[in-house]
Design a protein around this motif. Structure first.
Motif, PDB file in Angstrom:
ATOM      1  N   VAL A 153     -12.256  -2.629  -0.988  1.00  0.00           N
ATOM      2  CA  VAL A 153     -11.776  -1.478  -1.677  1.00  0.00           C
ATOM      3  C   VAL A 153     -10.282  -1.279  -1.324  1.00  0.00           C
ATOM      4  O   VAL A 153     -10.217  -1.183   0.286  1.00  0.00           O
ATOM      5  N   THR A 190     -17.360   5.299  -7.174  1.00  0.00           N
ATOM      6  CA  THR A 190     -16.435   4.281  -6.873  1.00  0.00           C
ATOM      7  C   THR A 190     -17.231   2.933  -6.669  1.00  0.00           C
ATOM      8  O   THR A 190     -16.879   1.907  -7.083  1.00  0.00           O
ATOM      9  N   ASP A 240     -16.731  -0.432  -8.963  1.00  0.00           N
ATOM     10  CA  ASP A 240     -16.531  -1.690  -8.275  1.00  0.00           C
ATOM     11  C   ASP A 240     -17.501  -2.667  -9.004  1.00  0.00           C
ATOM     12  O   ASP A 240     -16.977  -3.608  -9.122  1.00  0.00           O
ATOM     13  N   LEU A 285     -16.058   1.006   2.334  1.00  0.00           N
ATOM     14  CA  LEU A 285     -15.101   0.605   1.559  1.00  0.00           C
ATOM     15  C   LEU A 285     -14.440  -0.628   1.880  1.00  0.00           C
ATOM     16  O   LEU A 285     -13.999  -1.576   1.030  1.00  0.00           O
TER      17      LEU A 285
END
Length: 254
Positions: free
Chosen positions: A113, A62, A66, A108
């Motif tokens: 995110v 993740t 990003d 996050l």
């Protein structure tokens, strides 16, 4: 298995697998995270150890997505067919979202995110739903990478339900059969509002879709690796992106 695949379709040269360009980055990457149980078995560990290690890889990939500027990352976390597994394993899998989000949610949020989920919520345990709903609510205003978990998801059921809703609309006089288009179906899928994946990655050496996003993957590039998900690294992720960038997407044209 993968060697047979490359023998048929050709393997990229190793000297350029990590050369990435920002102007040809996939917007949407989907991943079938496969091989947790086999990774654990190969080390004499219980299957749940593989799932737990795989959870840590979710964060790594993740963050890698990003950093690359990928806009959407969809992860196949649990299929509608996975309920057939032993109850103890299913119960463990249902606790992983709660554990993952309890540890990683703040980071996050700090990285802008946005968490989403697609799949059938009714069959999920309440503790799983609570954890996901909290994450979805707390990240709803974030404008960065969309991290989309496919949980209790099955593509054939998804499409069947879409067809049923279209049939109901026709029956109720809200829609004419001659007005049904591809968008009519797409708007009734879980992925409504998301672009189709540009790239599908599957780990563990399997070469199939396993009822994952069958409609949405119609023109996606696919990349397979023998590497089990718990061993999948940022370097492997970059390799998949580099292979995507070498391909020419013609969508049936020249």
């Amino acid at each position: 298995m993968i060697d047979r695949f490359w023998a048929k379709f050709g393997k990229p040269s190793s000297d350029s697998v990590h050369t990435l360009t920002k102007d040809n980055m996939p917007k949407h990457v989907a991943i079938i995270m496969d091989g947790n149980g086999r990774w654990a078995k190969s080390r004499g560990l219980p299957r749940i150890a593989g799932h737990h290690t795989g959870m840590k890889v979710v964060k790594q990939i993740t963050m890698a997505a990003d950093r690359l500027g990928i806009q959407y990352l969809t992860l196949y976390a649990f299929s509608t067919e996975n309920w057939k597994r032993p109850k103890a394993e299913v119960d463990f899998l249902m606790r992983l979202p709660q554990e993952f989000l309890s540890i990683e949610l703040e980071e996050l949020i700090a990285n802008n995110v946005q968490v989403r989920m697609m799949g059938y919520r009714d069959a999920l345990p309440s503790h799983t739903i609570r954890a996901l709903e909290e994450a979805i609510a707390r990240t709803a205003d974030n404008t960065g990478l969309i991290l989309n978990f496919a949980l209790n998801y099955g593509s054939r059921t998804e499409m069947t339900d879409a067809v049923k809703r279209i049939a109901e609309a026709v029956r109720d006089g809200e829609l004419k059969p001659e007005d049904i288009e591809e968008s009519t179906i797409a708007e009734r899928l879980f992925t409504n509002g998301l672009p189709d994946p540009d790239l599908l990655i599957r780990t563990s050496g399997e070469l199939r879709l396993s009822n994952f996003m069958l409609w949405q993957l119609a023109y996606s590039e696919m990349w397979f690796t023998d590497v089990y998900w718990p061993e999948f690294s940022e370097s492997h992720f970059h390799e998949a992106i580099a292979e995507y960038q070498r391909r020419a997407r013609r969508y049936g044209g020249l």
